[in-house]
Design a protein around this motif. Structure first.
Motif, PDB file in Angstrom:
ATOM      1  N   PRO A 110      27.533 -35.479  60.749  1.00 28.71           N
ATOM      2  CA  PRO A 110      26.498 -34.465  60.995  1.00 28.71           C
ATOM      3  C   PRO A 110      25.393 -34.534  59.948  1.00 28.71           C
ATOM      4  N   VAL A 111      24.187 -34.168  60.350  1.00 31.91           N
ATOM      5  CA  VAL A 111      23.056 -34.114  59.421  1.00 31.91           C
ATOM      6  C   VAL A 111      22.841 -32.649  59.036  1.00 31.91           C
ATOM      7  N   LYS A 112      23.019 -32.347  57.771  1.00 33.50           N
ATOM      8  CA  LYS A 112      22.920 -30.974  57.288  1.00 33.50           C
ATOM      9  C   LYS A 112      21.577 -30.733  56.606  1.00 33.50           C
ATOM     10  N   ASP A 113      21.033 -29.546  56.789  1.00 37.46           N
ATOM     11  CA  ASP A 113      19.780 -29.191  56.119  1.00 37.46           C
ATOM     12  C   ASP A 113      20.005 -29.027  54.613  1.00 37.46           C
ATOM     13  N   ALA A 114      19.018 -29.445  53.829  1.00 36.93           N
ATOM     14  CA  ALA A 114      19.074 -29.297  52.376  1.00 36.93           C
ATOM     15  C   ALA A 114      17.663 -29.044  51.848  1.00 36.93           C
ATOM     16  N   SER A 115      17.605 -28.425  50.678  1.00 41.04           N
ATOM     17  CA  SER A 115      16.324 -28.147  50.010  1.00 41.04           C
ATOM     18  C   SER A 115      16.378 -28.667  48.586  1.00 41.04           C
ATOM     19  N   THR A 116      15.276 -29.260  48.144  1.00 39.38           N
ATOM     20  CA  THR A 116      15.153 -29.781  46.789  1.00 39.38           C
ATOM     21  C   THR A 116      13.836 -29.307  46.193  1.00 39.38           C
ATOM     22  N   VAL A 117      13.883 -28.872  44.928  1.00 38.46           N
ATOM     23  CA  VAL A 117      12.678 -28.343  44.282  1.00 38.46           C
ATOM     24  C   VAL A 117      12.320 -29.185  43.063  1.00 38.46           C
ATOM     25  N   MET A 118      11.090 -29.648  43.043  1.00 34.77           N
ATOM     26  CA  MET A 118      10.556 -30.367  41.888  1.00 34.77           C
ATOM     27  C   MET A 118       9.831 -29.355  41.001  1.00 34.77           C
ATOM     28  N   LEU A 119      10.477 -28.973  39.912  1.00 36.44           N
ATOM     29  CA  LEU A 119       9.867 -28.061  38.949  1.00 36.44           C
ATOM     30  C   LEU A 119       8.943 -28.856  38.042  1.00 36.44           C
ATOM     31  N   VAL A 120       7.714 -28.410  37.893  1.00 37.42           N
ATOM     32  CA  VAL A 120       6.745 -29.135  37.075  1.00 37.42           C
ATOM     33  C   VAL A 120       6.118 -28.205  36.050  1.00 37.42           C
ATOM     34  N   ARG A 121       5.658 -28.806  34.958  1.00 39.66           N
ATOM     35  CA  ARG A 121       4.966 -28.056  33.919  1.00 39.66           C
ATOM     36  C   ARG A 121       3.966 -28.985  33.231  1.00 39.66           C
ATOM     37  N   ASP A 122       2.911 -28.394  32.676  1.00 38.18           N
ATOM     38  CA  ASP A 122       1.939 -29.166  31.920  1.00 38.18           C
ATOM     39  C   ASP A 122       2.444 -29.373  30.487  1.00 38.18           C
ATOM     40  N   SER A 123       2.119 -30.524  29.917  1.00 39.98           N
ATOM     41  CA  SER A 123       2.477 -30.805  28.524  1.00 39.98           C
ATOM     42  C   SER A 123       1.391 -31.685  27.921  1.00 39.98           C
ATOM     43  N   ALA A 124       1.508 -31.928  26.619  1.00 44.91           N
ATOM     44  CA  ALA A 124       0.526 -32.783  25.943  1.00 44.91           C
ATOM     45  C   ALA A 124       0.562 -34.205  26.488  1.00 44.91           C
ATOM     46  N   LEU A 163      15.611 -22.720  54.652  1.00 39.48           N
ATOM     47  CA  LEU A 163      15.208 -23.764  53.710  1.00 39.48           C
ATOM     48  C   LEU A 163      14.537 -23.185  52.471  1.00 39.48           C
ATOM     49  N   VAL A 164      13.678 -22.192  52.661  1.00 40.64           N
ATOM     50  CA  VAL A 164      13.004 -21.570  51.519  1.00 40.64           C
ATOM     51  C   VAL A 164      14.013 -20.825  50.652  1.00 40.64           C
ATOM     52  N   LEU A 165      14.906 -20.055  51.280  1.00 39.39           N
ATOM     53  CA  LEU A 165      15.914 -19.346  50.501  1.00 39.39           C
ATOM     54  C   LEU A 165      16.826 -20.324  49.759  1.00 39.39           C
ATOM     55  N   ALA A 166      17.205 -21.401  50.423  1.00 45.05           N
ATOM     56  CA  ALA A 166      18.061 -22.395  49.775  1.00 45.05           C
ATOM     57  C   ALA A 166      17.344 -23.031  48.587  1.00 45.05           C
ATOM     58  N   ALA A 167      16.049 -23.274  48.719  1.00 44.81           N
ATOM     59  CA  ALA A 167      15.276 -23.873  47.628  1.00 44.81           C
ATOM     60  C   ALA A 167      15.309 -22.982  46.392  1.00 44.81           C
ATOM     61  N   VAL A 168      15.082 -21.688  46.587  1.00 48.42           N
ATOM     62  CA  VAL A 168      15.066 -20.763  45.456  1.00 48.42           C
ATOM     63  C   VAL A 168      16.479 -20.574  44.902  1.00 48.42           C
ATOM     64  N   ARG A 169      17.460 -20.443  45.791  1.00 51.46           N
ATOM     65  CA  ARG A 169      18.847 -20.251  45.361  1.00 51.46           C
ATOM     66  C   ARG A 169      19.360 -21.450  44.570  1.00 51.46           C
ATOM     67  N   GLU A 170      19.175 -22.663  45.107  1.00 52.15           N
ATOM     68  CA  GLU A 170      19.678 -23.863  44.446  1.00 52.15           C
ATOM     69  C   GLU A 170      19.014 -24.081  43.090  1.00 52.15           C
ATOM     70  N   THR A 171      17.737 -23.766  42.982  1.00 49.57           N
ATOM     71  CA  THR A 171      17.044 -23.917  41.707  1.00 49.57           C
ATOM     72  C   THR A 171      17.645 -22.971  40.670  1.00 49.57           C
ATOM     73  N   PHE A 172      17.956 -21.752  41.092  1.00 49.79           N
ATOM     74  CA  PHE A 172      18.585 -20.794  40.182  1.00 49.79           C
ATOM     75  C   PHE A 172      19.985 -21.262  39.788  1.00 49.79           C
ATOM     76  N   GLU A 173      20.772 -21.701  40.758  1.00 48.22           N
ATOM     77  CA  GLU A 173      22.133 -22.142  40.478  1.00 48.22           C
ATOM     78  C   GLU A 173      22.160 -23.335  39.526  1.00 48.22           C
ATOM     79  N   GLU A 174      21.288 -24.310  39.772  1.00 49.29           N
ATOM     80  CA  GLU A 174      21.390 -25.589  39.069  1.00 49.29           C
ATOM     81  C   GLU A 174      20.665 -25.641  37.729  1.00 49.29           C
ATOM     82  N   CYS A 175      19.652 -24.790  37.541  1.00 51.62           N
ATOM     83  CA  CYS A 175      18.980 -24.840  36.236  1.00 51.62           C
ATOM     84  C   CYS A 175      18.556 -23.479  35.703  1.00 51.62           C
ATOM     85  N   GLY A 176      18.947 -22.386  36.376  1.00 52.53           N
ATOM     86  CA  GLY A 176      18.681 -21.061  35.840  1.00 52.53           C
ATOM     87  C   GLY A 176      17.277 -20.538  36.038  1.00 52.53           C
TER      88      GLY A 176
END
Length: 278
Positions: free
Chosen positions: A16-30, A91-104
């Motif tokens: 089966p093909v299951k839905d998943a969400s992935t979030v690329m967190l980005v920030r500016d740096s020098a 998908l949107v809820l999973a994106a926010v939830r997984e980001t919280f679970e995996e990196c706080g």
């Protein structure tokens, strides 16, 4: 007891093909834009030992949750990812939830204009979410939090090729890391975590110090074209559904996709190089 994987016939068409969400967190740096990455624990069933963005599968509770939400409506997300409104919400809820679970990092606030400055007080709930002892919708409701969908941007969509034993329809999002929140590696799925510029991450891969799946490589390659987080958030990329083709070659397994020559000519290790299980 015999090994089930070696004695049971594998039917790729039945996976089966299951839905998943992935979030690329980005920030500016020098050094330019940095992106948050995790190296998954070796031995995990999917992408073990590989460097990835935070993310994971959609839960049934993500589809059923009733939460306060600010930003573009569900229909807009559905159109951008070419899915139904119900799938878009999940998908949107999973994106926010997984980001919280995996990196706080939690893309939510006490009202539609704010975002939490510190997620440490929710550490216990984070553990309960990862253990599936608490649903994300119940957590947001209990804490009176508004989900900040406006902080997310849709970015890409890749489907695991036919032939893998686990397959996902992965929807990629991008978001700026909120001020004050600390992305960490306090998750059972990560060996270690780091912030790198996309160029640094690609060089890390080329030198053999990390392993990137094609979708991760492709997103890092695309992010490397931008000078600031503001430019990334202002972008409106087209989001075709990319389904790579898996095939056997003399050197192992080849994953074909548009632009794959850059991946295979880049010099980095490929996770399928010595596989012979298809």
């Amino acid at each position: 007891m015999p090994n089930e994987r070696s004695t049971t016939a594998f039917d790729p068409e039945s996976v089966p093909v299951k839905d998943a969400s992935t979030v690329m967190l980005v920030r500016d740096s020098a050094r330019g834009v940095e992106v948050f990455l995790l190296q998954r624990v070796v031995g995990m069933d999917f992408a073990g030992g590989m460097t990835v963005f935070p993310g994971g599968g959609v839960d049934r509770s993500d589809s059923e949750a009733s939460v306060r939400w600010t930003g573009r409506d569900v229909q807009w997300w559905a159109q951008r990812f070419d899915v139904t409104p119900a799938r878009a919400q999940a998908l949107v809820l999973a994106a926010v939830r997984e980001t919280f679970e995996e990196c706080g990092v939690l893309l939510a606030g006490q009202d539609p204009e704010s975002v939490l400055a510190d997620t440490a007080p929710h550490a216990q709930a984070r553990g309960q979410l990862e253990a599936r002892e608490l649903s994300f919708g119940d957590f947001l409701t209990r804490e009176g939090l508004v989900l900040r969908a406006d902080l997310l941007r849709p970015w890409a969509r890749w489907i695991t090729p036919l032939g893998e034993r686990r397959r996902y329809d992965t929807h990629f999002f991008v978001a700026a890391a909120p001020e004050g929140q600390n992305a960490d590696g306090e998750t059972s799925e990560a060996e270690h975590v780091l912030w790198q510029t996309p160029a640094e991450s690609l060089e890390h891969w080329r030198s053999g110090r990390s392993v990137l799946l094609p979708p991760t490589w492709a997103q890092l390659t695309e992010l490397s074209k931008y000078a600031t987080v503001a430019e990334i958030l202002a972008a409106e990329p087209k989001i075709p559904t990319i389904l790579p083709i898996m095939s056997r070659t003399d050197t192992g397994i080849h994953i074909a996709f548009d632009g794959d020559e850059g991946y295979y000519d880049g010099g980095g290790p490929h996770p399928w190089a010595n596989r012979d299980d298809i």
